[in-house]
Every structure is written in C-alpha cells, then in structure tokens.
Design a protein around this motif. Structure first.
Motif, PDB file in Angstrom:
ATOM      1  N   THR A 172      28.065  39.998  50.797  1.00 52.63           N
ATOM      2  CA  THR A 172      29.126  40.176  51.787  1.00 52.63           C
ATOM      3  C   THR A 172      30.370  39.376  51.409  1.00 52.63           C
ATOM      4  OG1 THR A 172      27.973  38.481  53.084  1.00 52.63           O
ATOM      5  CG2 THR A 172      27.673  40.785  53.744  1.00 52.63           C
ATOM      6  N   ASP A 173      30.212  38.249  50.712  1.00 47.92           N
ATOM      7  CA  ASP A 173      31.355  37.498  50.201  1.00 47.92           C
ATOM      8  C   ASP A 173      31.877  38.133  48.914  1.00 47.92           C
ATOM      9  OD1 ASP A 173      30.891  35.759  52.273  1.00 47.92           O
ATOM     10  OD2 ASP A 173      30.108  34.131  51.042  1.00 47.92           O
ATOM     11  N   ALA A 174      30.957  38.564  48.066  1.00 54.75           N
ATOM     12  CA  ALA A 174      31.344  39.140  46.772  1.00 54.75           C
ATOM     13  C   ALA A 174      32.178  40.397  46.934  1.00 54.75           C
ATOM     14  CB  ALA A 174      30.089  39.447  45.952  1.00 54.75           C
ATOM     15  N   ALA A 175      32.048  41.083  48.081  1.00 54.28           N
ATOM     16  CA  ALA A 175      32.800  42.318  48.307  1.00 54.28           C
ATOM     17  C   ALA A 175      34.288  42.126  48.079  1.00 54.28           C
ATOM     18  CB  ALA A 175      32.550  42.823  49.731  1.00 54.28           C
ATOM     19  N   LEU A 176      34.839  40.972  48.461  1.00 53.67           N
ATOM     20  CA  LEU A 176      36.277  40.736  48.366  1.00 53.67           C
ATOM     21  C   LEU A 176      36.777  40.646  46.929  1.00 53.67           C
ATOM     22  CD1 LEU A 176      35.637  39.951  51.352  1.00 53.67           C
ATOM     23  CD2 LEU A 176      37.514  38.320  51.187  1.00 53.67           C
ATOM     24  N   PHE A 177      35.869  40.436  45.990  1.00 50.80           N
ATOM     25  CA  PHE A 177      36.285  40.262  44.601  1.00 50.80           C
ATOM     26  C   PHE A 177      36.653  41.591  43.941  1.00 50.80           C
ATOM     27  CE2 PHE A 177      34.514  36.306  45.669  1.00 50.80           C
ATOM     28  CZ  PHE A 177      35.062  35.366  44.819  1.00 50.80           C
ATOM     29  N   GLY A 178      36.301  42.708  44.588  1.00 53.99           N
ATOM     30  CA  GLY A 178      36.625  43.999  44.018  1.00 53.99           C
ATOM     31  C   GLY A 178      38.067  44.420  44.207  1.00 53.99           C
ATOM     32  N   CYS A 179      38.782  43.771  45.139  1.00 53.18           N
ATOM     33  CA  CYS A 179      40.192  44.111  45.336  1.00 53.18           C
ATOM     34  C   CYS A 179      41.024  42.880  45.644  1.00 53.18           C
ATOM     35  CB  CYS A 179      40.359  45.150  46.438  1.00 53.18           C
ATOM     36  SG  CYS A 179      42.098  45.542  46.796  1.00 53.18           S
ATOM     37  N   ALA A 180      40.797  42.241  46.783  1.00 53.16           N
ATOM     38  CA  ALA A 180      41.658  41.141  47.214  1.00 53.16           C
ATOM     39  C   ALA A 180      41.757  40.050  46.164  1.00 53.16           C
ATOM     40  CB  ALA A 180      41.142  40.565  48.533  1.00 53.16           C
ATOM     41  N   VAL A 181      40.612  39.631  45.644  1.00 51.05           N
ATOM     42  CA  VAL A 181      40.624  38.525  44.681  1.00 51.05           C
ATOM     43  C   VAL A 181      41.186  38.974  43.343  1.00 51.05           C
ATOM     44  CG1 VAL A 181      39.223  36.811  43.477  1.00 51.05           C
ATOM     45  CG2 VAL A 181      38.690  37.411  45.844  1.00 51.05           C
ATOM     46  N   MET A 182      40.721  40.124  42.847  1.00 53.19           N
ATOM     47  CA  MET A 182      41.261  40.602  41.567  1.00 53.19           C
ATOM     48  C   MET A 182      42.770  40.777  41.638  1.00 53.19           C
ATOM     49  SD  MET A 182      38.992  43.229  39.351  1.00 53.19           S
ATOM     50  CE  MET A 182      38.847  44.527  40.561  1.00 53.19           C
ATOM     51  N   THR A 183      43.260  41.391  42.712  1.00 57.87           N
ATOM     52  CA  THR A 183      44.688  41.676  42.802  1.00 57.87           C
ATOM     53  C   THR A 183      45.505  40.415  43.006  1.00 57.87           C
ATOM     54  OG1 THR A 183      44.181  43.860  43.723  1.00 57.87           O
ATOM     55  CG2 THR A 183      46.430  43.052  43.996  1.00 57.87           C
ATOM     56  N   GLY A 184      45.092  39.568  43.945  1.00 58.24           N
ATOM     57  CA  GLY A 184      45.874  38.373  44.252  1.00 58.24           C
ATOM     58  C   GLY A 184      45.790  37.295  43.205  1.00 58.24           C
ATOM     59  N   VAL A 185      44.582  36.898  42.852  1.00 63.88           N
ATOM     60  CA  VAL A 185      44.414  35.861  41.828  1.00 63.88           C
ATOM     61  C   VAL A 185      44.879  36.392  40.482  1.00 63.88           C
ATOM     62  CG1 VAL A 185      42.779  34.341  40.655  1.00 63.88           C
ATOM     63  CG2 VAL A 185      42.501  34.812  43.096  1.00 63.88           C
ATOM     64  N   GLY A 186      44.539  37.639  40.190  1.00 68.34           N
ATOM     65  CA  GLY A 186      44.942  38.227  38.915  1.00 68.34           C
ATOM     66  C   GLY A 186      46.441  38.272  38.732  1.00 68.34           C
ATOM     67  N   ALA A 187      47.182  38.614  39.788  1.00 66.93           N
ATOM     68  CA  ALA A 187      48.641  38.663  39.684  1.00 66.93           C
ATOM     69  C   ALA A 187      49.207  37.304  39.286  1.00 66.93           C
ATOM     70  CB  ALA A 187      49.243  39.120  41.008  1.00 66.93           C
ATOM     71  N   VAL A 188      48.587  36.253  39.775  1.00 68.69           N
ATOM     72  CA  VAL A 188      49.067  34.898  39.494  1.00 68.69           C
ATOM     73  C   VAL A 188      48.673  34.428  38.099  1.00 68.69           C
ATOM     74  CG1 VAL A 188      48.792  32.472  40.168  1.00 68.69           C
ATOM     75  CG2 VAL A 188      49.189  34.219  41.919  1.00 68.69           C
TER      76      VAL A 188
END
Length: 381
Positions: A172-188
């Motif tokens: 349920t936590d890992a779900a966020l890594f498919g979009c929010a984390v990849m997009t936000g952290v990745g952009a930085v």
C-alpha cells in the motif's frame, strides 16, 4: 480462463463535480482475458488517486472510453504468460505507466520512459503488445489506462509495466512509487540534477510536488522553496524538508524568491501543471539556471517566454516525463531511500478507501482535501 474483477470504469469524461453525485466512475464487474505470452496478471493491493486520473475524468486530458482507470499502484503477481521467465507468481510488484519496447531509438539510448512505440498503444487504450484484455458484462471491449488500469481487483498488464520489489515493503506504501515518487523525485534528481548546496523551488505541492521536496532534501539542496496556493500544503512541505514556503498568490513572489536566493534559484521544478506556475518558475530562475516541468497542463495550454532573455541569461527549459526515470533502476533505488528514511512517502497518505468510495475520493482530490488516498480493492489488512 477468464477472470472476473470489480473495476472502476469511466464511460464518459467531463461530467460535473461533485463526482459523488455525477458518478463518472462506475463500479462494474469486468472480465479479463487470460494472459498472452508477454502478459502478467496482478492482484491489486493498493492504487493511488492521482491528478493525472482526475485530468482524464474532467476531460483536461483526452482518453478513449470506456476505460478502467488507475495508473499508480502495486500488487502481487498471480499468473504469468508463457514467455515471461523473470517474474513469477507471488512476486510483489509496482506498476509503471510508461511501458517500453526495448528496441526503438529512445529505448536503446537509455530513455525508455519516452519509448517511441508506447504513445500509439496509450492513445488507443491498449497494451503495447496489442489489443485490450478487458471486456464488460456484455462482451464489449474496455480500454486500459496507460497499459495499467489498476482501479480494479485484478489487472492484466504487459510484463514491462511491472517492477519486482522487495517483499519487506508494504504494497500500500509502494503504490506511490509508480507515479508520485518517480515523477517528483525523478524530476529533481534525474532532470534538475540537484546537488548539495543548490537553490531550488518546487511549484505545486500535491503528492508529486511533495515528493519533489523530499527529493531535493535527500539530494542535499541548501535552499528549498515550496510554492502552492494552499496553506495546508505549504505547511506539509515545511514538515517534509522545505526551507521556505510562499503562497503562489503572493504578488511579490518573484521578488521574495530573488531576495531569499540572492538573485534566483538554480532550478525551478514545476509540478503543478499550470501555465501561471511555469511563468513564475521561469521568472525566479537565476542566470544559467534550469526550469524543469513535469506537470501536465490541459490540452492546448501554451507557455511563452522572451527569447532574448532565454539566450542572454543562458536559461534552459526541460520537459520531464515520468521524472526521467528508468523504472527498473529508479523504483528500487527510491524504495531503498524510503526504507532508510530519506523519502518518508508514507506521510503523504491521507487514508484508504474502497471501490465504492472512489468518486468521493476524487472530490477530495479536486478540492485540495487530500494528497494521496490509496484505493484498496480487496480491503486493508
């Protein structure tokens, strides 16, 4: 054998809010075809409600309907196609929404997130290997959202749409890594290339933007200025590592940022998907700085700048899809950062909902009443 699954089906876009009343998402029984050779079947454990979903529901972004919604999620593999040898039943996986062919020019150049073959499949609502695997109760074809469609109990996806992760991580936590984390952290880290001592600004503090703030802190940025329209999100950004927070409505925004940073930021990261945010991001960027945008504005929205200023101040503007991530590289890397406490992504989760609460969930997202709600199709626990 055909698999029956409850799913949130979008049959018409642009219905008026509140969505609890107009019910754009209908909870239906759908029927999933058996996996083709390169497919896998996933039991969905958690799926995040994201503004990218909302932009399809409200018709800001075009999509073929009817469609099973959802692109950010995680689950457990329950069946694999005959040609899949590196994923097995029981593996925990995170979905990733930009599947790649592995053979085109961009894939071979190390940029699978902008695979040349993927857009056609995405626009048609099909898997990259061709066709849909979803039918409704009358046998009519239902489309896939970006090859994922995880607002459902089960999903049939291409093998390339999943990344196997460590079993110790809550899905349920890992779900966020498919979009929010990849997009936000990745952009930085991938597009802005943030480093120790940098001066940064992050525009838009939804789930993606707050991941950008966390990424900037993890990278060692010295000044992290969080910018949004809502005070609650500014407060959250400060709690997650921002050094300063400014309301986007402040008429002195540009001057305040320049005063704080002695002339402007090294990097502005626009994650709001709004043209005013892009204009402000450009204005506060120092000479030699970079404007990175991973936000998606409504179709037809245009951003203008003074050409001479771009040249004489040697600024650069960089579009960034999916955080510039290579999912098989970056999702495990970001999960390790989460486990070490560098990316406290769990602090973004407002709560857990069932399929029957999904329209109300999008009302909360649309009005700023939630950052990330996690849909749990099979329940929590």
């Amino acid at each position: 054998m055909t698999l029956k699954s409850k799913a949130a089906v979008l049959r018409a876009t642009g219905l008026p809010a509140p969505y609890a009343k107009s019910q754009p998402l209908q909870i239906e029984d759908v029927f999933l075809d058996p996996p083709k050779p390169t497919d896998v079947v996933v039991k969905v454990t958690g799926a995040g409600l994201c503004h990218s979903d909302l932009s399809v529901i409200n018709a800001d972004r075009a999509a073929p309907v009817p469609m099973v919604m959802g692109h950010e999620g995680a689950g457990e593999v329950v069946e694999v196609g005959s040609a899949v040898t590196d994923v097995k039943v029981g593996d925990p996986v995170v979905f990733q929404f930009s599947v790649s062919c592995g053979r085109c020019r961009t894939c071979l150049g190390g940029r699978p997130q902008i695979c040349e073959a993927a857009p056609a499949a995405r626009a048609a609502g099909e898997l990259i290997s061709g066709g849909s695997r979803i039918k409704d109760a009358d046998g009519n074809t239902i489309r896939h959202m970006v090859g994922v469609s995880c607002f459902a109990e089960y999903a049939v996806v291409n093998r390339g749409s999943v990344v196997v992760i460590d079993k110790s991580i809550a899905l349920t936590d890992a779900a966020l890594f498919g979009c929010a984390v990849m997009t936000g952290v990745g952009a930085v880290v991938n597009a802005a290339h943030a480093a120790v001592g940098d001066r940064m600004a992050v525009f838009g503090l939804g789930g993606v933007g707050l991941c950008g703030v966390m990424g900037a802190k993890a990278a060692g940025a010295d000044t992290i200025i969080a910018i949004d329209l809502e005070q609650a999100k500014l407060d959250k950004a400060l709690a997650l590592g921002a050094t300063h927070a400014i309301n986007a409505r402040d008429p002195d925004l540009v001057e305040k940022v320049k005063d704080l940073t002695h002339g402007g930021v090294d990097y502005s990261v626009e994650l709001a998907g709004a043209i005013p945010a892009m204009e402000a991001a450009y204005a506060i960027t120092a000479r030699g700085g970079r404007i990175v945008t991973a936000g998606l504005s409504p179709i037809g929205a245009k951003f203008a700048f003074e050409h001479g200023d771009l040249v004489t101040n040697e600024k650069s503007i960089c579009g960034c899809y999916m955080g510039g991530c290579v999912p098989v590289r970056d999702i495990p890397r970001f999960l390790k950062m989460y486990q070490s406490g560098q990316l406290p992504v769990d602090q973004l989760i407002d709560g857990y909902i069932g399929l029957d609460e999904i329209n109300e969930g999008f009302d909360k997202l649309a009005t700023g009443g939630a950052l990330r709600q996690i849909l749990a199709p099979h329940g929590i626990g």
